[in-house]
Design an enzyme around this catalytic site. Sequence first.
Site, mmCIF file in Angstrom:
data_model
loop_
_atom_site.group_PDB
_atom_site.id
_atom_site.type_symbol
_atom_site.label_atom_id
_atom_site.label_comp_id
_atom_site.label_asym_id
_atom_site.label_seq_id
_atom_site.Cartn_x
_atom_site.Cartn_y
_atom_site.Cartn_z
ATOM 1 N N PRO A 202 0.500 -1.272 -0.147
ATOM 2 C CA PRO A 202 -0.141 0.258 0.335
ATOM 3 C C PRO A 202 1.306 1.619 -0.306
ATOM 4 C CG PRO A 202 -1.111 -1.639 1.770
ATOM 5 C CD PRO A 202 0.623 -1.464 0.898
ATOM 6 N N GLY A 203 0.422 2.226 -0.253
ATOM 7 C CA GLY A 203 1.255 3.516 -0.595
ATOM 8 C C GLY A 203 1.790 3.250 -1.587
ATOM 9 N N THR A 204 2.588 2.528 -2.343
ATOM 10 C CA THR A 204 3.686 2.746 -3.432
ATOM 11 C C THR A 204 3.006 3.244 -4.688
ATOM 12 O OG1 THR A 204 2.830 0.175 -4.137
ATOM 13 C CG2 THR A 204 5.208 0.600 -2.224
ATOM 14 N N LYS A 206 0.753 2.715 -7.264
ATOM 15 C CA LYS A 206 -0.356 2.060 -8.018
ATOM 16 C C LYS A 206 -1.783 2.717 -8.791
ATOM 17 C CE LYS A 206 -1.088 -1.418 -5.239
ATOM 18 N NZ LYS A 206 -0.432 -0.943 -4.195
ATOM 19 N N THR A 207 -2.207 3.109 -7.730
ATOM 20 C CA THR A 207 -3.438 3.863 -8.551
ATOM 21 C C THR A 207 -2.719 5.275 -9.556
ATOM 22 O OG1 THR A 207 -4.428 3.593 -6.515
ATOM 23 C CG2 THR A 207 -5.465 4.882 -7.789
ATOM 24 N N HIS A 423 16.098 -0.681 30.185
ATOM 25 C CA HIS A 423 15.223 -1.270 29.159
ATOM 26 C C HIS A 423 15.728 -0.939 27.730
ATOM 27 C CE1 HIS A 423 12.338 -3.949 27.036
ATOM 28 N NE2 HIS A 423 13.069 -3.046 26.153
ATOM 29 N N GLU A 424 16.177 0.698 28.527
ATOM 30 C CA GLU A 424 16.089 1.374 26.696
ATOM 31 C C GLU A 424 18.269 1.355 26.637
ATOM 32 O OE1 GLU A 424 13.837 1.998 24.395
ATOM 33 O OE2 GLU A 424 12.368 1.542 25.673
ATOM 34 N N HIS A 427 19.173 -1.982 25.066
ATOM 35 C CA HIS A 427 18.824 -1.988 23.918
ATOM 36 C C HIS A 427 20.047 -1.128 22.931
ATOM 37 C CE1 HIS A 427 14.598 -3.916 23.168
ATOM 38 N NE2 HIS A 427 14.265 -3.080 23.881
ATOM 39 N N ASP A 500 9.326 -6.981 22.136
ATOM 40 C CA ASP A 500 10.549 -7.472 21.433
ATOM 41 C C ASP A 500 11.052 -9.039 21.302
ATOM 42 O OD1 ASP A 500 11.327 -4.913 22.325
ATOM 43 O OD2 ASP A 500 12.188 -4.916 23.666
#
Length: 620
Positions: A202-204, A206-207, A423-424, A427, A500
Amino acid sequence: MSKTGATIAYVIAALAALALVVYAWSFMSTTGVEIPYSKFRQLVASGQVEKVTVSSNGHEISGYLKKPMSNGRRWFETTTVPEDIANNLEHHGVEYTGEAQGSIWSGILSWIVPTLLFFGLWVLLFRRAGAQSGGSNGFMAIGKSKARLYVESNTRTTFADVAGSHEAKEELKEVIGFLRNPEQYARLGGRVPKGVLLVGPPGTGKTLLARAVAGEAGVPFLSISGSEFVEMFVGVGAARVRDLFQQARKKAPAIIFIDELDALGRARGASPYGGGNDEKEQTLNQLLVELDGFDPRTRLVLLGATNRPEILDRALLRPGRFDRQILVDRPDKKDRVEIAAVHMRRVRTAPDASADKIASLTVGFTGADIANLVNEAALIATRRGAEAVEMQDFTAASERIIAGLEKRNRVLSPAERKIVAYHEMGHALVGLALPGTDRVHKVSIIPRGMGALGYTIRRPTEDRFLMTREELENKAAVLVGGRAAEQLVFGSVSTGAADDLQKSTEIARSMITRFGMAKELGPVSYEGDSREGVPLPPGMGPSNHPYSEVTAQRIDALVQRIVENALERAISILRERREALEQGAHELLEHEILNEDQLLALGAMRTAPRRVEEGAAAHG
């Protein structure tokens, strides 16, 4: 009905009502007060009558009085009575009057004209209600196609308006050449495909590509969505398909564009409880018949667009119907630069903002995502009162799209903020330590979106299309880095790692079932449906996978082992960098946000050269 048509309808209704009022007023103003003939003779005798008018038959008399009557009216009407009878009645003091002979014109004015006006208003309102419920042609034309017709004069979109998608545009140029010069393509006996299917996320665009094909070819463009064929009445969809192709044949050469084709062309018999005679299947069958029936020499081309080609009926995709499929994929960096440049022309940008920088921010974005990013950046710049949209606005807009809206009014307890900070940082530090992972762009403990109490944004620097087993394992380790930090520091875990764990489990399962990366199971793909070509919903049938229960247990065990190994690696990395973890968490609690330079300044490790993957990531 359009706004113009509705305005005309209201004007006609108002004019009709005004005509009724004028008619009633004129009828009352030209009609005198009916008085008895006996009173008329008394008024004449007393000299109160100013003038009279006698009808040609001598029976009706009308006139004016010198002075108004008690009701304020001077105009009167009466009907004569024969003289001998009048004298006799007057001699005995009896009030008398005659009976007027009604004329045909008074009947027409009194009954037929109001009836016609009322009937006209009723028909007008009925047609308008029918147009709202059954299409632009009214309720009786419910079987008519709802396709919107764009003629050459208003189909102004061309390939110049479509940034990127160079391969798709090259494929579609053959369709344009056929519509413009069919003899050139037929000279060697070849034919242009009857149908062209645009496939992509979606959103590439096509229309937009389909509109550009019509604009380049300069032919009528009939556009309709697949869902508009289906109504509550059985047979309506098939009737609309027939009408659509009839309209197109009359306007040939022309292009028929069916958007969201999967709403119409879903595989028949996909539901184990569904029959073979429902409305959608009848509509699809009629579409297949029309595709088989129309002659290529009529210069009709059918364009379709879908983001779910895997669920389309195979009969729809066979040669002779939708002969060609064109992939409209997510744009690469070169295409993203072109797309960003198109949308940046609509906003006032600062010198530090460039399409190339925006393309680097938007790895994995579609054209619609980039358009949304530019709009969000313009809104952010407007809210802060800037004169132009700066690069910081585009960065803030990308973070808002990836991680969600900041929730600064969501107050966390000190204990929760401490858990989120560690926690962050888990990561971030695991991501900085492992090669082949995305660059850590920012770490924050400000809540965002629906449920993220903090987030770590990692952003790639280039497009990636392949990943090795080691890179996937590193990615899984980064995902569980937050849980590893909680386990290392607090000796327990919280619910903050739910998303996660889900993502890392999906990576591990894909490594085994899709990519054949498990030595224990060999280079075998374990993906697929239990019935070929017909997807079954979860829980349907004896099993929802094409392998035995023994193999399923082995897959589950291997998935568990991969995730556990990733968690152990993350804990080991954080244990070695415990000082950086503590310092980073302390600074997060104090400042709430740490950027890439601040993270690298912690001096926790020497980062190895990393290969990056496509797609920006945000972890809560």
